[in-house]
Design a protein around this motif. Structure first.
Motif, PDB file in Angstrom:
ATOM      1  N   GLU A 125       0.866  -1.182   0.000  1.00 26.18           N
ATOM      2  CA  GLU A 125       0.000   0.000   0.000  1.00 26.18           C
ATOM      3  C   GLU A 125       0.899   1.227   0.000  1.00 26.18           C
ATOM      4  O   GLU A 125       1.752   1.376   0.885  1.00 26.18           O
ATOM      5  CB  GLU A 125      -0.911   0.013   1.224  1.00 26.18           C
ATOM      6  CG  GLU A 125      -1.905   1.165   1.224  1.00 26.18           C
ATOM      7  CD  GLU A 125      -2.848   1.138   2.412  1.00 26.18           C
ATOM      8  OE1 GLU A 125      -3.624   2.104   2.574  1.00 26.18           O
ATOM      9  OE2 GLU A 125      -2.809   0.159   3.189  1.00 26.18           O
TER      10      GLU A 125
ATOM     11  N   LYS B 198      -7.004   9.268  -5.153  1.00 29.75           N
ATOM     12  CA  LYS B 198      -6.884   7.825  -5.316  1.00 29.75           C
ATOM     13  C   LYS B 198      -6.600   7.476  -6.777  1.00 29.75           C
ATOM     14  O   LYS B 198      -7.152   8.086  -7.687  1.00 29.75           O
ATOM     15  CB  LYS B 198      -8.179   7.131  -4.868  1.00 29.75           C
ATOM     16  CG  LYS B 198      -8.330   6.976  -3.367  1.00 29.75           C
ATOM     17  CD  LYS B 198      -7.430   5.862  -2.857  1.00 29.75           C
ATOM     18  CE  LYS B 198      -7.721   5.525  -1.415  1.00 29.75           C
ATOM     19  NZ  LYS B 198      -6.829   4.451  -0.929  1.00 29.75           N
ATOM     20  N   SER B 199      -5.756   6.474  -6.978  1.00 29.79           N
ATOM     21  CA  SER B 199      -5.440   6.012  -8.322  1.00 29.79           C
ATOM     22  C   SER B 199      -6.619   5.263  -8.931  1.00 29.79           C
ATOM     23  O   SER B 199      -7.338   4.535  -8.244  1.00 29.79           O
ATOM     24  CB  SER B 199      -4.220   5.087  -8.274  1.00 29.79           C
ATOM     25  OG  SER B 199      -4.043   4.407  -9.495  1.00 29.79           O
ATOM     26  N   SER B 200      -6.796   5.446 -10.242  1.00 27.99           N
ATOM     27  CA  SER B 200      -7.836   4.705 -10.957  1.00 27.99           C
ATOM     28  C   SER B 200      -7.321   3.357 -11.461  1.00 27.99           C
ATOM     29  O   SER B 200      -8.082   2.560 -12.007  1.00 27.99           O
ATOM     30  CB  SER B 200      -8.337   5.532 -12.143  1.00 27.99           C
ATOM     31  OG  SER B 200      -7.284   5.765 -13.063  1.00 27.99           O
TER      32      SER B 200
ATOM     33  N   TYR C 167      -4.523   1.574  -9.487  1.00 31.11           N
ATOM     34  CA  TYR C 167      -4.121   0.817  -8.307  1.00 31.11           C
ATOM     35  C   TYR C 167      -4.999   1.202  -7.119  1.00 31.11           C
ATOM     36  O   TYR C 167      -4.970   2.349  -6.669  1.00 31.11           O
ATOM     37  CB  TYR C 167      -2.657   1.112  -7.958  1.00 31.11           C
ATOM     38  CG  TYR C 167      -1.661   0.744  -9.028  1.00 31.11           C
ATOM     39  CD1 TYR C 167      -1.269  -0.581  -9.224  1.00 31.11           C
ATOM     40  CD2 TYR C 167      -1.082   1.726  -9.833  1.00 31.11           C
ATOM     41  CE1 TYR C 167      -0.340  -0.924 -10.192  1.00 31.11           C
ATOM     42  CE2 TYR C 167      -0.150   1.397 -10.807  1.00 31.11           C
ATOM     43  CZ  TYR C 167       0.217   0.071 -10.980  1.00 31.11           C
ATOM     44  OH  TYR C 167       1.136  -0.264 -11.934  1.00 31.11           O
ATOM     45  N   GLN C 168      -5.750   0.264  -6.601  1.00 33.24           N
ATOM     46  CA  GLN C 168      -6.582   0.530  -5.431  1.00 33.24           C
ATOM     47  C   GLN C 168      -5.741   0.836  -4.197  1.00 33.24           C
ATOM     48  O   GLN C 168      -6.231   1.444  -3.240  1.00 33.24           O
ATOM     49  CB  GLN C 168      -7.493  -0.675  -5.143  1.00 33.24           C
ATOM     50  CG  GLN C 168      -8.554  -0.917  -6.205  1.00 33.24           C
ATOM     51  CD  GLN C 168      -9.479  -2.076  -5.847  1.00 33.24           C
ATOM     52  OE1 GLN C 168      -9.203  -2.837  -4.923  1.00 33.24           O
ATOM     53  NE2 GLN C 168     -10.571  -2.195  -6.579  1.00 33.24           N
ATOM     54  N   ASN C 169      -4.479   0.412  -4.233  1.00 34.08           N
ATOM     55  CA  ASN C 169      -3.595   0.582  -3.083  1.00 34.08           C
ATOM     56  C   ASN C 169      -2.682   1.800  -3.215  1.00 34.08           C
ATOM     57  O   ASN C 169      -1.649   1.884  -2.551  1.00 34.08           O
ATOM     58  CB  ASN C 169      -2.747  -0.681  -2.868  1.00 34.08           C
ATOM     59  CG  ASN C 169      -2.051  -1.157  -4.137  1.00 34.08           C
ATOM     60  OD1 ASN C 169      -2.466  -0.837  -5.245  1.00 34.08           O
ATOM     61  ND2 ASN C 169      -1.000  -1.945  -3.988  1.00 34.08           N
TER      62      ASN C 169
ATOM     63  N   THR D 205      -2.454   6.082  -3.167  1.00 34.51           N
ATOM     64  CA  THR D 205      -2.998   7.418  -2.905  1.00 34.51           C
ATOM     65  C   THR D 205      -1.884   8.431  -3.114  1.00 34.51           C
ATOM     66  O   THR D 205      -0.753   8.229  -2.659  1.00 34.51           O
ATOM     67  CB  THR D 205      -3.513   7.529  -1.451  1.00 34.51           C
ATOM     68  OG1 THR D 205      -4.490   6.532  -1.215  1.00 34.51           O
ATOM     69  CG2 THR D 205      -4.120   8.905  -1.199  1.00 34.51           C
TER      70      THR D 205
END
Length: 352
Positions: free
Chosen positions: A26, A63-65, A67-69, A71
């Motif tokens: 993360e 937030k990245s579109s 990678y969910q992990n 910021t």
């Protein structure tokens, strides 16, 4: 792990953040996106990581579109209040500090930028790590700390008390401050002395970028020290692999510590310094030849004296990194240069 990468819109930070994201860490990226060089390149890197914004507000978290992990947040290291709040909110396991005012020659004309970012900002990072139980701090130093040293290859066990630029002095100060925090507070710190990093998404103030652009446009390139320069050019992928080794292996106290040793690497504190370089120096004229070969064009050279603050050669002794982590750079100069030029032609739409 939960990792803070400062300078994540920068050259090395972008590649490192993506590597960590791909393996499942993360990541929170922080960058001031200053105008030291073209901010469109910085935003271009961020877009590759799924941060789609052309004008990010200060202290905004995006937030990245992809990678969910991931910021991203925009701020500089001098903003100690925001930095403290960020650390308190995210509870980082590891911090990689790559944010800095870069460039040797720019330090001649704008010295205060280096004091603010590289010294004041670094103290803020140390304080935030100290007060938030960070388990590992890895930070960017530089091969420039070797200054006027003449013994080669440059070893982390050599004395580096004679920097020849303010940039180098600021990086040496980072190493000293990090040691203090390791000694006083038990904060594991690892400083990395990078050797002439190059590759796709590289910085426009670096030789490869400058030379490629000029040759394509038919303009002459300034070749300092009349071409008698030697650099330990290190490809970005090899740099990232070296950084990750130190991220996954925090510094530990040296069990063989000798209080009478003049060697700073013998410190009892959880403190390490490593060179990260190709350990295979290349003559500047051979480097230019690799660019010419890939472009199929000849360079017009304006040979000039060496510039103040520059050093004629760099050469990394990576014995310690190899011994501890089996570190072996694999990318040769022609392969690395070719990869950069392919990226450059595509990014700037040559031939499209």
């Amino acid at each position: 792990m939960k990792v803070l990468v400062t300078g994540s819109a920068g050259f090395i930070g972008y590649h490192l953040a993506n590597y960590l994201l791909e393996r499942g860490d993360e990541v929170v990226g922080l960058d001031s996106i200053n105008d030291y060089y073209d901010i469109n390149l910085k935003y271009g890197r961020l877009k590759q990581s799924g941060i789609y914004a052309n004008d990010i507000k200060e202290e905004e978290e995006i937030k990245s579109s992809i990678y969910q992990n991931y910021t991203f947040t925009k701020s500089n290291l001098e903003n100690d209040i925001y930095l403290s709040n960020l650390f308190n909110k995210h509870k980082f396991d590891v911090v990689i500090n790559l944010a800095a005012q870069a460039g040797v020659r720019y330090s001649l004309s704008n010295p205060k930028a280096y004091i603010k970012s590289n010294i004041e900002g670094f103290v803020n990072i140390l304080e935030a790590c100290r007060h938030n139980n960070v388990k590992n701090l890895v930070y960017a130093s530089s091969s420039s700390v070797y200054g006027s040293n003449t013994k080669v290859p440059f070893s982390v066990h050599d004395n580096v008390d004679h920097p020849v630029s303010l940039y180098a002095a600021s990086k040496k100060s980072n190493e000293l401050m990090a040691h203090t925090y390791s000694h006083l507070f038990g904060l594991p710190t690892t400083g990395l002395r990078f050797f002439t990093v190059y590759g796709p998404w590289g910085r426009p103030d670096m030789a490869l970028f400058i030379f490629t652009k000029a040759i394509i446009e038919g303009k002459p390139i300034d070749v300092f020290n009349y071409g008698n320069m030697v650099r330990d050019f290190t490809y970005i992928n090899d740099i990232v692999k070296g950084i990750v080794k130190t991220i996954d292996n925090p510094a530990k106290p040296n069990e063989d510590w000798n209080s009478n040793s003049p060697d700073p690497a013998s410190s009892k504190a959880p403190y390490n310094i490593y060179n990260i370089g190709n350990s295979s120096p290349i003559k500047l004229l051979d480097f230019i030849e690799a660019i010419e070969e890939k472009l199929g064009m000849n360079a017009k050279m304006n040979k000039m004296p060496i510039q103040p603050g520059d050093v004629p050669f760099t050469y990394a002794d990576v014995t310690d990194l190899t011994k501890n982590f089996d570190y072996k750079p694999k990318t040769n100069i022609r392969e690395g240069v070719a990869n950069f030029i392919e990226w450059y032609l595509n990014f700037y739409n040559y031939g499209n």
